[in-house]
Motif scaffolding. Structure first.
Motif, mmCIF file in Angstrom:
data_model
loop_
_atom_site.group_PDB
_atom_site.id
_atom_site.type_symbol
_atom_site.label_atom_id
_atom_site.label_comp_id
_atom_site.label_asym_id
_atom_site.label_seq_id
_atom_site.Cartn_x
_atom_site.Cartn_y
_atom_site.Cartn_z
ATOM 1 N N GLY A 146 0.793 -1.227 0.000
ATOM 2 C CA GLY A 146 0.000 0.000 0.000
ATOM 3 C C GLY A 146 0.821 1.271 0.000
ATOM 4 O O GLY A 146 0.262 2.376 0.079
ATOM 5 N N PHE A 147 2.151 1.156 -0.110
ATOM 6 C CA PHE A 147 3.034 2.326 -0.065
ATOM 7 C C PHE A 147 2.652 3.401 -1.077
ATOM 8 O O PHE A 147 2.574 4.585 -0.720
ATOM 9 N N PRO A 148 2.394 3.060 -2.370
ATOM 10 C CA PRO A 148 2.027 4.109 -3.335
ATOM 11 C C PRO A 148 0.763 4.877 -2.938
ATOM 12 O O PRO A 148 0.696 6.100 -3.095
ATOM 13 N N TYR A 149 -0.232 4.149 -2.390
ATOM 14 C CA TYR A 149 -1.477 4.823 -1.999
ATOM 15 C C TYR A 149 -1.244 5.738 -0.793
ATOM 16 O O TYR A 149 -1.742 6.861 -0.755
ATOM 17 N N VAL A 150 -0.476 5.273 0.181
ATOM 18 C CA VAL A 150 -0.160 6.091 1.363
ATOM 19 C C VAL A 150 0.584 7.356 0.929
ATOM 20 O O VAL A 150 0.322 8.456 1.416
ATOM 21 N N LEU A 151 1.511 7.184 -0.025
ATOM 22 C CA LEU A 151 2.271 8.315 -0.557
ATOM 23 C C LEU A 151 1.344 9.296 -1.274
ATOM 24 O O LEU A 151 1.498 10.514 -1.163
ATOM 25 N N TRP A 152 0.376 8.746 -2.009
ATOM 26 C CA TRP A 152 -0.589 9.581 -2.726
ATOM 27 C C TRP A 152 -1.430 10.402 -1.748
ATOM 28 O O TRP A 152 -1.675 11.589 -1.982
ATOM 29 N N GLU A 153 -1.872 9.781 -0.656
ATOM 30 C CA GLU A 153 -2.654 10.504 0.361
ATOM 31 C C GLU A 153 -1.809 11.608 1.002
ATOM 32 O O GLU A 153 -2.312 12.713 1.248
#
Length: 284
Positions: A111-118
């Protein structure tokens, strides 16, 4: 009925910012939890194939080093049939606890990309339009670098560490029977440490943007950086020179790439300032 007007980001109060940050964090945690639940459902595959993969001699890394050793006619520990250690769980809740925590860590990594996006959604409204424009692709590049580091940690650092520590013996009397948490911790630390290390160009980009780092500083302290890289390599790898060098090489390459990125950032800033100065000069 009156339409609800949105408050500009720079005009929001401190409490409004906290409220917005709270929702970004909630969505990030929710994404990690959902991915973690999926990982928990498929825990059999994750443990048997992925986590315990480096404990078997048919792992791609061992086969590569074995073939390389055979090609140059030298004996190698990578050509053994089996690693001389066993993995055990000595606590009643050991396996269940390992399953839960592994699912959480899988959720964080995947989920790293999504956390980064948030995180980016929270930060970006406070940036100037030009800064937002020049930061396009940040999430994609940061995610690619992170997953490159994760793969490097999994296929290089983790198997080298497991092979070295699993075959090391002070005496034949002492058997290597590793605890499940200890084994998983070795794989996890190698994967996460490399994932974070590979984010070096992104970190340098932002440090250059805020004026804390310049190419000259990076060149001046290159030798000190080399020592730090070797120390970090020694921390996340087994204590043999070959493993440390293998880990140090990509990090040093990333350091050189970071110098180039820092130069490009300063060049772009100089061009932007020159354009701004040109616009401000009034014709006589």
């Amino acid at each position: 009925m009156a339409k609800k007007t949105s408050v500009p980001h720079n005009e929001m109060s401190f409490l409004d910012h906290l409220e917005e940050l709270r929702w970004h964090l909630i969505r990030s945690v929710l994404a990690v939890v959902i991915i973690g639940i999926v990982a928990f459902v498929f825990s059999g595959f994750i443990f048997d194939v992925i986590i315990f993969g480096p404990s078997r001699m048919n792992f791609p890394t061992y086969e590569f080093f074995c073939k390389a050793a055979t090609y140059i006619n030298i004996e190698s520990d990578f050509c053994k049939d089996k690693l001389p250690f066993t993995i055990q769980s000595r606590m009643m809740s050991g396996q269940f606890s390992a399953d839960i925590w592994t699912a959480i860590w899988v959720g964080i990594i995947v989920g790293f990309p999504y956390v980064l996006w948030e995180l980016w959604k929270f930060i970006s409204p406070g940036l100037h339009p030009n800064e937002r424009k020049h930061s396009r692709g940040f999430i994609l590049i940061a995610s690619i670098l992170f997953f490159m580091g994760v793969l490097f940690g999994y296929y290089v650092v983790a198997p080298l560490s497991i092979n070295f520590l699993g075959t090391y013996q002070v005496s034949e009397i002492v058997l290597n029977e590793f605890d499940l948490d200890s084994y998983i911790g070795t794989v996890r630390s190698a994967v996460l440490a490399c994932g974070i290390l590979f984010e070096l160009p992104i970190i340098i980009y932002f440090l250059t943007k805020v004026g804390l780092v310049t190419p000259e500083i990076m060149k001046k302290y290159r030798k000190i950086a080399l020592v730090i890289v070797l120390i970090l390599s020694a921390v996340i790898t087994p204590p043999d020179v070959a493993s440390q060098v293998i880990v140090a090489i990509p990090v040093l390459i990333l350091y050189q790439v970071s110098i180039f990125i820092s130069k490009r950032v300063l060049k772009s800033e100089a061009k932007r300032e020159a354009k701004k100065a040109k616009k401000n000069v009034k014709p006589s």
